[in-house]
Write a protein that holds these residues in place. Structure first.
Motif, PDB file in Angstrom:
ATOM      1  N   SER A   1      32.024  25.061  37.495  1.00 14.29           N
ATOM      2  CA  SER A   1      32.798  26.256  37.152  1.00 14.29           C
ATOM      3  C   SER A   1      33.735  25.994  35.970  1.00 14.29           C
ATOM      4  CB  SER A   1      33.568  26.768  38.367  1.00 14.29           C
ATOM      5  OG  SER A   1      34.616  25.887  38.661  1.00 14.29           O
TER       6      SER A   1
ATOM      7  N   LEU B   1      29.811  35.908  34.991  1.00 12.25           N
ATOM      8  CA  LEU B   1      29.443  36.349  36.350  1.00 12.25           C
ATOM      9  C   LEU B   1      29.382  35.157  37.300  1.00 12.25           C
ATOM     10  CD1 LEU B   1      26.666  38.979  35.504  1.00 12.25           C
ATOM     11  CD2 LEU B   1      28.879  39.477  36.557  1.00 12.25           C
ATOM     12  N   LEU B   2      28.808  34.044  36.807  1.00 12.70           N
ATOM     13  CA  LEU B   2      28.651  32.868  37.666  1.00 12.70           C
ATOM     14  C   LEU B   2      29.986  32.210  37.994  1.00 12.70           C
ATOM     15  CD1 LEU B   2      25.466  31.171  36.176  1.00 12.70           C
ATOM     16  CD2 LEU B   2      25.727  32.014  38.514  1.00 12.70           C
TER      17      LEU B   2
ATOM     18  N   PRO C   1      32.228  38.748  41.550  1.00 11.10           N
ATOM     19  CA  PRO C   1      31.543  39.499  40.493  1.00 11.10           C
ATOM     20  C   PRO C   1      30.884  40.765  41.045  1.00 11.10           C
ATOM     21  CG  PRO C   1      30.197  37.628  41.189  1.00 11.10           C
ATOM     22  CD  PRO C   1      31.482  37.547  41.969  1.00 11.10           C
TER      23      PRO C   1
ATOM     24  N   LEU D   1      19.201  39.971  39.026  1.00 12.71           N
ATOM     25  CA  LEU D   1      20.488  39.549  38.455  1.00 12.71           C
ATOM     26  C   LEU D   1      21.521  39.348  39.561  1.00 12.71           C
ATOM     27  CD1 LEU D   1      22.070  38.906  35.902  1.00 12.71           C
ATOM     28  CD2 LEU D   1      22.702  41.323  35.752  1.00 12.71           C
ATOM     29  N   SER D   2      21.500  40.251  40.521  1.00 12.54           N
ATOM     30  CA  SER D   2      22.427  40.140  41.639  1.00 12.54           C
ATOM     31  C   SER D   2      22.165  38.853  42.418  1.00 12.54           C
ATOM     32  CB  SER D   2      22.276  41.392  42.512  1.00 12.54           C
ATOM     33  OG  SER D   2      22.676  41.143  43.819  1.00 12.54           O
TER      34      SER D   2
ATOM     35  N   ALA E   1      26.445  35.827  31.530  1.00 13.93           N
ATOM     36  CA  ALA E   1      25.918  35.114  32.698  1.00 13.93           C
ATOM     37  C   ALA E   1      26.941  34.092  33.176  1.00 13.93           C
ATOM     38  CB  ALA E   1      24.597  34.435  32.344  1.00 13.93           C
TER      39      ALA E   1
ATOM     40  N   ALA F   1      21.356  33.086  33.635  1.00 18.95           N
ATOM     41  CA  ALA F   1      22.015  32.719  34.896  1.00 18.95           C
ATOM     42  C   ALA F   1      21.215  31.633  35.610  1.00 18.95           C
ATOM     43  CB  ALA F   1      22.176  33.945  35.787  1.00 18.95           C
TER      44      ALA F   1
ATOM     45  N   THR G   1      23.281  35.661  40.374  1.00 14.62           N
ATOM     46  CA  THR G   1      24.717  35.474  40.096  1.00 14.62           C
ATOM     47  C   THR G   1      25.589  35.695  41.325  1.00 14.62           C
ATOM     48  OG1 THR G   1      24.985  37.793  39.480  1.00 14.62           O
ATOM     49  CG2 THR G   1      24.465  36.263  37.694  1.00 14.62           C
ATOM     50  N   TRP G   2      24.995  36.044  42.445  1.00 13.56           N
ATOM     51  CA  TRP G   2      25.715  36.397  43.675  1.00 13.56           C
ATOM     52  C   TRP G   2      26.644  37.591  43.465  1.00 13.56           C
ATOM     53  CZ3 TRP G   2      25.386  31.086  42.332  1.00 13.56           C
ATOM     54  CH2 TRP G   2      24.491  30.354  43.114  1.00 13.56           C
ATOM     55  N   ALA G   3      26.333  38.420  42.482  1.00 13.67           N
ATOM     56  CA  ALA G   3      27.172  39.597  42.235  1.00 13.67           C
ATOM     57  C   ALA G   3      26.762  40.717  43.176  1.00 13.67           C
ATOM     58  CB  ALA G   3      27.018  40.048  40.785  1.00 13.67           C
TER      59      ALA G   3
ATOM     60  N   LYS H   1      22.493  27.671  36.425  1.00 11.50           N
ATOM     61  CA  LYS H   1      22.667  27.341  37.841  1.00 11.50           C
ATOM     62  C   LYS H   1      22.955  25.844  37.968  1.00 11.50           C
ATOM     63  CE  LYS H   1      20.259  28.006  42.080  1.00 11.50           C
ATOM     64  NZ  LYS H   1      18.963  28.318  42.667  1.00 11.50           N
TER      65      LYS H   1
END
Ligand code: ATP
Ligand code: MG
Length: 244
Positions: free
Chosen positions: A218, A67-68, A73, A92-93, A64, A210, A96-98, A214
């Motif tokens: 980073s 990805l974050l 991602p 999940l998308s 997680a 994730a 994580t903005w994947a 939040k």
């Protein structure tokens, strides 16, 4: 047709997954080889007591974070993943903005379109992978073709992936996260973060992690990823399975 998903007993949960898979096969989402791969997975899952062990939970948290903290991602989805956890993939998308890209090993454009439609029906906003513009270097045949998101990705999440393709994606310089119940598979050994857990538990676990992460900066996320020792984690998992 029985639906056992809310029942807490592991045996029943694994039966429910089997239903999802065979239904997916009948609907043309899952390849015949996907059914066999699932059987291999069930065997390892059984040895792990059909639950998420601490090592897997650790890897899920690191995944997680990876990805974050990624710039681009991507979650690469195949038939088995789509048939088993379509909603989980949507969540999940979102968490994580994947981006979600469909990539099949036994590729047919028709099956890719069906999977994309099924994912959309389950809440995925946009599905990539229906136009393949690039080829993963060093891989033959249809399975090498990918779309823009995977081509540009810095972190890629893969499910039930083949060892050759994992290796080829790694060689492109990407960080690879995999969910694979076999800690001895080539994929498990080649990945940067290996989650030895059932997709059906791993995806919701990554969503929870994730959401918890939040708002974490980073720098701290990157530190968490760096601190995760995949080799050691895999060794421990292997010991766990061998000891039973
Ligand atoms: P490799 O190519 O990496 O050496 P392989 O050829 O045995 O491994 P593949 O068919 O390429 O395996 O990939 C399928 C992998 O996915 C298997 O290791 C299997 O244990 C695992 N698997 C199957 N079902 C699940 C599931 N529900 N959740 C997680 N992993 C699974
Ligand atoms: Mg293989």
């Amino acid at each position: 047709m029985h639906m056992f998903i809310s029942d807490s007993h592991p045996r029943k949960r694994s039966l429910d997954l089997r239903h999802r898979l065979t239904n997916g096969f009948r609907k043309g989402l899952v390849a015949d080889a996907g059914l066999i791969a699932h059987g291999r997975g069930e065997c390892f899952d059984y040895l792990l007591g059909e639950k998420t062990c601490v090592q897997a939970a650790r890897a899920e948290k690191a995944a997680a974070a990876a990805l974050l903290s990624a710039e681009n991602p991507v979650i690469s989805v195949n038939g088995n993943a789509a048939a088993m956890v379509p909603r989980g993939l949507a969540l999940l998308s979102k968490a994580t903005w994947a981006k979600i890209e469909v990539n099949l090993f036994y590729r047919t454009p028709a099956r890719e379109r069906r999977i994309a439609a099924y994912l959309k029906k389950n809440g995925v906003k946009k599905v990539y992978g229906l136009s393949k513009k690039h080829r993963i270097p060093g891989l033959g045949s249809e399975r090498a073709n990918v779309d823009d998101p995977l081509w540009k990705a810095d972190v890629v999440l893969l499910f039930l992936e083949d060892g050759d393709r994992t290796e080829a994606v790694k060689k492109m310089g990407k960080k690879v996260v995999v969910v694979d119940l076999n800690p001895l598979s080539r994929t498990a050994r080649k990945a940067d973060i290996t989650i030895v857990d059932n997709i059906a538990r791993a995806v919701p676990a990554m969503v929870r992690q994730a959401r918890k992460l939040k708002g974490v900066g980073s720098k701290r996320l990157t530190r968490m990823v760096k601190a995760f020792d995949n080799k050691r984690n895999l060794k421990e998992m292997e010991r766990l399975i061998r000891r039973g």
